[in-house]
Scaffold this motif. Structure first.
Motif, short mmCIF file in Angstrom:
data_model
loop_
_atom_site.label_atom_id
_atom_site.label_comp_id
_atom_site.label_asym_id
_atom_site.label_seq_id
_atom_site.Cartn_x
_atom_site.Cartn_y
_atom_site.Cartn_z
N VAL A 181 -7.93 4.81 -1.48
CA VAL A 181 -8.89 5.09 -0.40
C VAL A 181 -8.10 5.63 0.78
O VAL A 181 -7.20 4.97 1.29
N SER A 182 -8.45 6.83 1.22
CA SER A 182 -7.73 7.47 2.32
C SER A 182 -8.12 6.84 3.66
O SER A 182 -9.15 6.17 3.79
N ALA A 183 -7.29 7.09 4.67
CA ALA A 183 -7.56 6.57 6.01
C ALA A 183 -8.85 7.15 6.56
O ALA A 183 -9.62 6.44 7.23
N SER A 184 -9.11 8.42 6.30
CA SER A 184 -10.33 9.05 6.83
C SER A 184 -11.57 8.46 6.18
O SER A 184 -12.59 8.23 6.85
N ALA A 185 -11.52 8.19 4.88
CA ALA A 185 -12.66 7.56 4.21
C ALA A 185 -12.86 6.14 4.72
O ALA A 185 -13.99 5.71 4.98
N VAL A 210 -5.50 -1.00 3.78
CA VAL A 210 -4.19 -0.95 3.13
C VAL A 210 -4.30 0.12 2.05
O VAL A 210 -4.88 -0.11 0.99
N GLU A 211 -3.77 1.29 2.36
CA GLU A 211 -3.94 2.42 1.43
C GLU A 211 -3.21 2.19 0.11
O GLU A 211 -3.72 2.54 -0.95
N ASN A 212 -2.04 1.57 0.18
CA ASN A 212 -1.28 1.27 -1.03
C ASN A 212 -1.11 -0.24 -1.14
O ASN A 212 -0.23 -0.83 -0.49
N ALA A 213 -1.94 -0.88 -1.95
CA ALA A 213 -1.94 -2.34 -2.05
C ALA A 213 -0.73 -2.86 -2.81
O ALA A 213 -0.29 -3.99 -2.58
N VAL A 214 -0.20 -2.05 -3.72
CA VAL A 214 0.93 -2.50 -4.54
C VAL A 214 2.17 -2.70 -3.66
O VAL A 214 2.63 -1.78 -2.99
N GLY A 215 2.67 -3.93 -3.64
CA GLY A 215 3.85 -4.24 -2.85
C GLY A 215 3.60 -4.43 -1.37
O GLY A 215 4.55 -4.68 -0.62
N SER A 216 2.34 -4.37 -0.91
CA SER A 216 2.06 -4.51 0.51
C SER A 216 2.25 -5.95 0.98
O SER A 216 1.74 -6.88 0.35
N PHE A 244 -15.67 9.67 0.04
CA PHE A 244 -16.58 9.06 1.00
C PHE A 244 -16.68 9.90 2.28
O PHE A 244 -16.21 9.50 3.36
N ASP A 245 -17.29 11.05 2.14
CA ASP A 245 -17.38 11.99 3.25
C ASP A 245 -18.51 11.60 4.21
O ASP A 245 -19.17 10.56 4.04
N LEU A 246 -18.75 12.42 5.21
CA LEU A 246 -19.74 12.11 6.24
C LEU A 246 -21.14 11.97 5.65
O LEU A 246 -21.89 11.06 6.02
N GLY A 247 -21.47 12.85 4.70
CA GLY A 247 -22.79 12.76 4.07
C GLY A 247 -22.96 11.46 3.31
O GLY A 247 -24.02 10.82 3.38
#
Length: 253
Positions: free
Chosen positions: A212-216, A166-172, A8-11
């Motif tokens: 999903v990364s923080a930047s995305a 939440v980048e890692n939902a497992v166990g969050s 999910f980049d800027l474009g």
């Protein structure tokens, strides 16, 4: 056209923003607009090897208890239990739209536990880790969402939009429904939204089967503005597609 949620980049963000705004506009009610938003994101967000990046996409909005129809009031009261008498102004986090991979995830009326979640006090909201963390990551105080003053509404609705990630939902600890996470293969959870000029909070939440990364995730702040623009056209009588007359009258009192 579709967008790879794993990058999910800027474009992607710019093109998705334009199409989302067009998709959400022109609906007769906020509920219909929200359903369009959820359908668009479910259909258009993909992964490198999958046509659907999300198992489930949902949209919520806080709504005064007294303005809900009887069915939703009864639902909220059941969650509260008999020890608390809800006031007409008590905010309820109300499911406005839902789209997902199973049939029961495609109608708000079929949700078993999330149709109208009462928010009677900051202390009780703190016991719902996903909701409280979402509000905080949107940059808001719990009291500002539950009892918004005109000054707070003006400040937050004018400029405050955020992302819950939440980048890692497992166990969050912020995603209590770990059975759902495991059975649906959820990797990340992403929410975006803010406050409307009515003083109500809105949030669109993506349950992604891809990391999903923080930047995305951060790029979804722009999409929050698009959804807010679409939702801001609606007043209290055009929120639900089928709002019973007595609920609309109660909302005006």
């Amino acid at each position: 056209m579709s967008y790879d949620l794993s990058k999910f980049d800027l474009g992607d963000m710019l093109k998705c923003s334009l199409r989302l705004r067009e998709t959400a506009s022109g609906a007769p009610t906020l509920e219909a607009s929200a359903q369009r938003v959820c359908r668009f994101l479910y259909d258009e967000l993909r992964g490198p090897d999958t046509p659907h990046a999300c198992a489930l996409v949902r949209c919520y909005k806080t709504h005064p208890y007294g303005a809900l129809d009887q069915e939703l009031q009864d639902f909220a009261q059941k969650i509260l239990g008999g020890g608390i008498a809800p006031s007409p102004t008590m905010k309820c986090l109300t499911l406005m739209a839902t789209v997902g991979k199973t049939a029961s995830w495609n109608s708000r009326h079929l949700s078993r536990g999330h149709r109208a979640i009462p928010l009677p006090s900051p202390e009780m909201v703190e016991k719902a880790p996903m909701i409280s963390q979402l509000i905080k990551e949107f940059g808001m105080e719990l009291t500002a969402v539950l009892q918004p003053s005109p000054e707070i509404v003006k400040e937050l609705a004018g400029k405050r939009h955020g992302v819950f990630h939440v980048e890692n939902a497992v166990g969050s600890p912020y995603i209590p429904a770990q059975d759902f996470v495991a059975s649906s293969g959820i990797k990340s959870v992403l929410g975006f939204g803010g406050m409307l000029f009515t003083g109500d909070l809105f949030a669109v939440i993506l349950f992604s089967t891809l990391p999903v990364s923080a930047s995305a995730a951060d790029r979804f702040k722009t999409l929050a503005l698009d959804v807010k623009s679409a939702f801001s056209r609606f007043n209290e009588t055009s929120v639900f597609s089928q709002l019973r007359p007595q609920a609309a009258a109660s909302a005006r009192q």
